[in-house]
Scaffold this motif. Sequence first.
Motif, PDB file in Angstrom:
ATOM      1  N   SER A   1     -12.066  -5.777  16.984  1.00 55.53           N
ATOM      2  CA  SER A   1     -13.396  -6.321  17.306  1.00 55.53           C
ATOM      3  C   SER A   1     -14.115  -5.473  18.353  1.00 55.53           C
ATOM      4  O   SER A   1     -15.289  -5.694  18.631  1.00 55.53           O
ATOM      5  CB  SER A   1     -13.269  -7.756  17.800  1.00 55.53           C
ATOM      6  OG  SER A   1     -12.667  -7.763  19.088  1.00 55.53           O
ATOM      7  N   ASP A   2     -13.404  -4.510  18.916  1.00 58.46           N
ATOM      8  CA  ASP A   2     -13.998  -3.658  19.955  1.00 58.46           C
ATOM      9  C   ASP A   2     -15.005  -2.708  19.301  1.00 58.46           C
ATOM     10  O   ASP A   2     -14.658  -1.945  18.392  1.00 58.46           O
ATOM     11  CB  ASP A   2     -12.863  -2.852  20.615  1.00 58.46           C
ATOM     12  CG  ASP A   2     -13.348  -2.077  21.830  1.00 58.46           C
ATOM     13  OD1 ASP A   2     -14.571  -1.868  21.954  1.00 58.46           O
ATOM     14  OD2 ASP A   2     -12.490  -1.686  22.645  1.00 58.46           O
TER      15      ASP A   2
ATOM     16  N   LEU B   1      -8.053   4.258  11.223  1.00 55.55           N
ATOM     17  CA  LEU B   1      -6.757   3.553  11.235  1.00 55.55           C
ATOM     18  C   LEU B   1      -5.611   4.497  11.563  1.00 55.55           C
ATOM     19  O   LEU B   1      -4.656   4.121  12.253  1.00 55.55           O
ATOM     20  CB  LEU B   1      -6.493   2.892   9.878  1.00 55.55           C
ATOM     21  CG  LEU B   1      -7.251   1.597   9.593  1.00 55.55           C
ATOM     22  CD1 LEU B   1      -6.936   1.109   8.182  1.00 55.55           C
ATOM     23  CD2 LEU B   1      -6.899   0.514  10.613  1.00 55.55           C
ATOM     24  N   GLN B   2      -5.702   5.723  11.056  1.00 54.01           N
ATOM     25  CA  GLN B   2      -4.640   6.694  11.374  1.00 54.01           C
ATOM     26  C   GLN B   2      -4.530   6.858  12.884  1.00 54.01           C
ATOM     27  O   GLN B   2      -3.443   6.822  13.458  1.00 54.01           O
ATOM     28  CB  GLN B   2      -4.977   8.058  10.757  1.00 54.01           C
ATOM     29  CG  GLN B   2      -4.713   8.157   9.283  1.00 54.01           C
ATOM     30  CD  GLN B   2      -5.026   9.563   8.770  1.00 54.01           C
ATOM     31  OE1 GLN B   2      -5.912  10.237   9.271  1.00 54.01           O
ATOM     32  NE2 GLN B   2      -4.281   9.996   7.780  1.00 54.01           N
TER      33      GLN B   2
ATOM     34  N   GLN C   1      -8.508  -6.647   6.345  1.00 57.14           N
ATOM     35  CA  GLN C   1      -7.111  -6.410   6.762  1.00 57.14           C
ATOM     36  C   GLN C   1      -7.036  -5.365   7.871  1.00 57.14           C
ATOM     37  O   GLN C   1      -6.188  -5.443   8.754  1.00 57.14           O
ATOM     38  CB  GLN C   1      -6.281  -5.977   5.560  1.00 57.14           C
ATOM     39  CG  GLN C   1      -6.050  -7.152   4.618  1.00 57.14           C
ATOM     40  CD  GLN C   1      -5.057  -6.842   3.519  1.00 57.14           C
ATOM     41  OE1 GLN C   1      -4.782  -5.683   3.232  1.00 57.14           O
ATOM     42  NE2 GLN C   1      -4.529  -7.887   2.905  1.00 57.14           N
ATOM     43  N   ALA C   2      -7.947  -4.391   7.819  1.00 58.80           N
ATOM     44  CA  ALA C   2      -7.971  -3.390   8.898  1.00 58.80           C
ATOM     45  C   ALA C   2      -8.287  -4.085  10.219  1.00 58.80           C
ATOM     46  O   ALA C   2      -7.684  -3.780  11.262  1.00 58.80           O
ATOM     47  CB  ALA C   2      -9.014  -2.311   8.587  1.00 58.80           C
ATOM     48  N   MET C   3      -9.217  -5.030  10.183  1.00 58.63           N
ATOM     49  CA  MET C   3      -9.546  -5.794  11.394  1.00 58.63           C
ATOM     50  C   MET C   3      -8.323  -6.596  11.841  1.00 58.63           C
ATOM     51  O   MET C   3      -7.965  -6.603  13.019  1.00 58.63           O
ATOM     52  CB  MET C   3     -10.709  -6.752  11.116  1.00 58.63           C
ATOM     53  CG  MET C   3     -12.024  -6.072  10.854  1.00 58.63           C
ATOM     54  SD  MET C   3     -12.725  -5.365  12.354  1.00 58.63           S
ATOM     55  CE  MET C   3     -13.279  -6.842  13.187  1.00 58.63           C
ATOM     56  N   ASP C   4      -7.671  -7.258  10.889  1.00 59.01           N
ATOM     57  CA  ASP C   4      -6.486  -8.072  11.209  1.00 59.01           C
ATOM     58  C   ASP C   4      -5.424  -7.246  11.910  1.00 59.01           C
ATOM     59  O   ASP C   4      -4.851  -7.649  12.909  1.00 59.01           O
ATOM     60  CB  ASP C   4      -5.830  -8.608   9.925  1.00 59.01           C
ATOM     61  CG  ASP C   4      -6.577  -9.774   9.341  1.00 59.01           C
ATOM     62  OD1 ASP C   4      -7.419 -10.344  10.063  1.00 59.01           O
ATOM     63  OD2 ASP C   4      -6.324 -10.097   8.158  1.00 59.01           O
TER      64      ASP C   4
ATOM     65  N   ASP D   1       5.179  -5.096   8.863  1.00 58.57           N
ATOM     66  CA  ASP D   1       4.024  -5.821   8.347  1.00 58.57           C
ATOM     67  C   ASP D   1       2.778  -4.933   8.362  1.00 58.57           C
ATOM     68  O   ASP D   1       1.994  -4.898   7.419  1.00 58.57           O
ATOM     69  CB  ASP D   1       3.802  -7.090   9.172  1.00 58.57           C
ATOM     70  CG  ASP D   1       2.554  -7.811   8.698  1.00 58.57           C
ATOM     71  OD1 ASP D   1       2.510  -8.150   7.502  1.00 58.57           O
ATOM     72  OD2 ASP D   1       1.622  -7.997   9.500  1.00 58.57           O
ATOM     73  N   ILE D   2       2.634  -4.188   9.474  1.00 56.31           N
ATOM     74  CA  ILE D   2       1.475  -3.293   9.591  1.00 56.31           C
ATOM     75  C   ILE D   2       1.553  -2.206   8.511  1.00 56.31           C
ATOM     76  O   ILE D   2       0.565  -1.904   7.833  1.00 56.31           O
ATOM     77  CB  ILE D   2       1.435  -2.620  10.993  1.00 56.31           C
ATOM     78  CG1 ILE D   2       1.428  -3.668  12.107  1.00 56.31           C
ATOM     79  CG2 ILE D   2       0.274  -1.646  11.103  1.00 56.31           C
ATOM     80  CD1 ILE D   2       0.153  -4.416  12.284  1.00 56.31           C
TER      81      ILE D   2
END
Length: 422
Positions: free
Chosen positions: A382-383, A292-293, A372-375, A311-312
């Motif tokens: 999804s890649d 995520l970073q 939430q990481a996917m969101d 939001d992110i």
Amino acid sequence: MRTIDEITRPLEYLSPMDRHLGKIIRRWADEQVIPLRQRYDEDWEEHRLIEPAFKALMVDLGLQRLLFPEDLGGMGFGHSSYLGTGGFRIFEEVARADSAMAVAVGVTFWPLIMVCNEPHVNRRLCEELAPRFCDTDRPVFAANAMTEPQGGADIENLDLLGGSTIQTSATLDGDQWVVNGHKLWPTNSGGVADLFGVVCSTNPGSSDPKDFAFIFVPADTEGVTQGGAYQKAGMAADKNSDVWFDNVRVPVWYRAHGPGDDFTYFKEVVTFGLMGSLAFTSGVLLNTYELLQEATSRLFFRGRPLKENDDIAGRLSGFAATVETVRILGFQYARMIDRRDLYGAPWSDDMVAKGRAYKMLACDMAVKSLGQAMDLLGAHGSDRVADVEKHWRDFKIVQLWMGGKQLCQMEVARHFFECESL
Ligand SMILES: Cc1cc2nc3c(=O)[nH]c(=O)nc-3n(C[C@H](O)[C@H](O)[C@H](O)COP(=O)(O)OP(=O)(O)OC[C@H]3O[C@@H](n4cnc5c(N)ncnc54)[C@H](O)[C@@H]3O)c2cc1C
């Protein structure tokens, strides 16, 4: 940016090997697993890509020798006072790369806990089993065969049902046990395991703890049949299958301990399963934090890096709170295992119930945070190249095993609220 090593570990009680263990397993993960892991899903049946990495870990780094006493060629962790915290560190680093590899490694130790751990070492069985793991240059795995077609949760619900639903039978015939039954799902089945620890009953239907038996069965014993590996949502590096035991004969002393003690010490196996699940949770979250970073700095929304949007950032803060909390919680449970003078024996009902509470909470937090990481990554999540979706798919399975979430809920409610009918 902060590194994963700045996510808190309880420095005041780390294993003396913590830094060293972490370093060597991280190097293995970074060099041998992470560059290839996107292709593991296609390798679920053959394990052609996966096997060399297992060999490097189990044989070259020697992990398969971990629990056995030093004089038998092992690393002596079975009598280490850092078994919990040292084990946690190993499992979390392996799971950072691939949680299925972590479960395959962890479950190899699972049945061995019954006979290698102080104070209930079965020296004769250690001497019998050690050469399989310590005197070989090929990776060797063990399996813990517990779940049956009529249900896995009921078998693990030892406190309430006392093993009364176990249909795999062990019958004494002279100086041999004759084992008959059908198991489902053991990690490292599907042809991987060389050795099974089999949960049986000497009197099926009985809830008397003395009838609960834990018997070692080498996989090449006549009458043992393993089915083909199941294809799962993820966790391709862990093979699971049906296993049949058809009039399988082993020496009488292949029973771990005997009436009553098998039941007692099997609860320690459950405790370690819960600790391992917490370590896998921590490892998956640590790597997702790294991913995520990178992704939220590289991807842009409205001309700004993703992480600079309110939001992110809110979701990222939730993720950071989860990884901090789960890691410290998991290490604390591992430490409780090590400090039985303070927290009681790892086979106590108290330790099992608390482990179930921690696993339940950690899995809920992680499943939510990985969602939430996917969101927040949107389509990029999804890649398959991004690897986040791999952890998202793999990790859900951690929540499902060991009786699933419902067994955790029941045991925790029963322990803390004395519910009588659960
Ligand atoms: C990747 C993976 C690895 C595994 N490794 C192993 C292994 O090494 N060894 C092994 O023996 N098994 C293993 N399992 C099996 C796993 O432990 C079982 O699937 C699990 O314990 C649940 O058992 P079950 O699937 O038979 O479901 P069941 O016991 O039939 O339960 C079905 C559902 O009902 C719920 N439930 C059960 N009882 C109650 C109740 N009284 N009230 C409300 N809900 C209830 C359960 O939580 C579950 O959601 C593994 C499974 C997976 C996916």
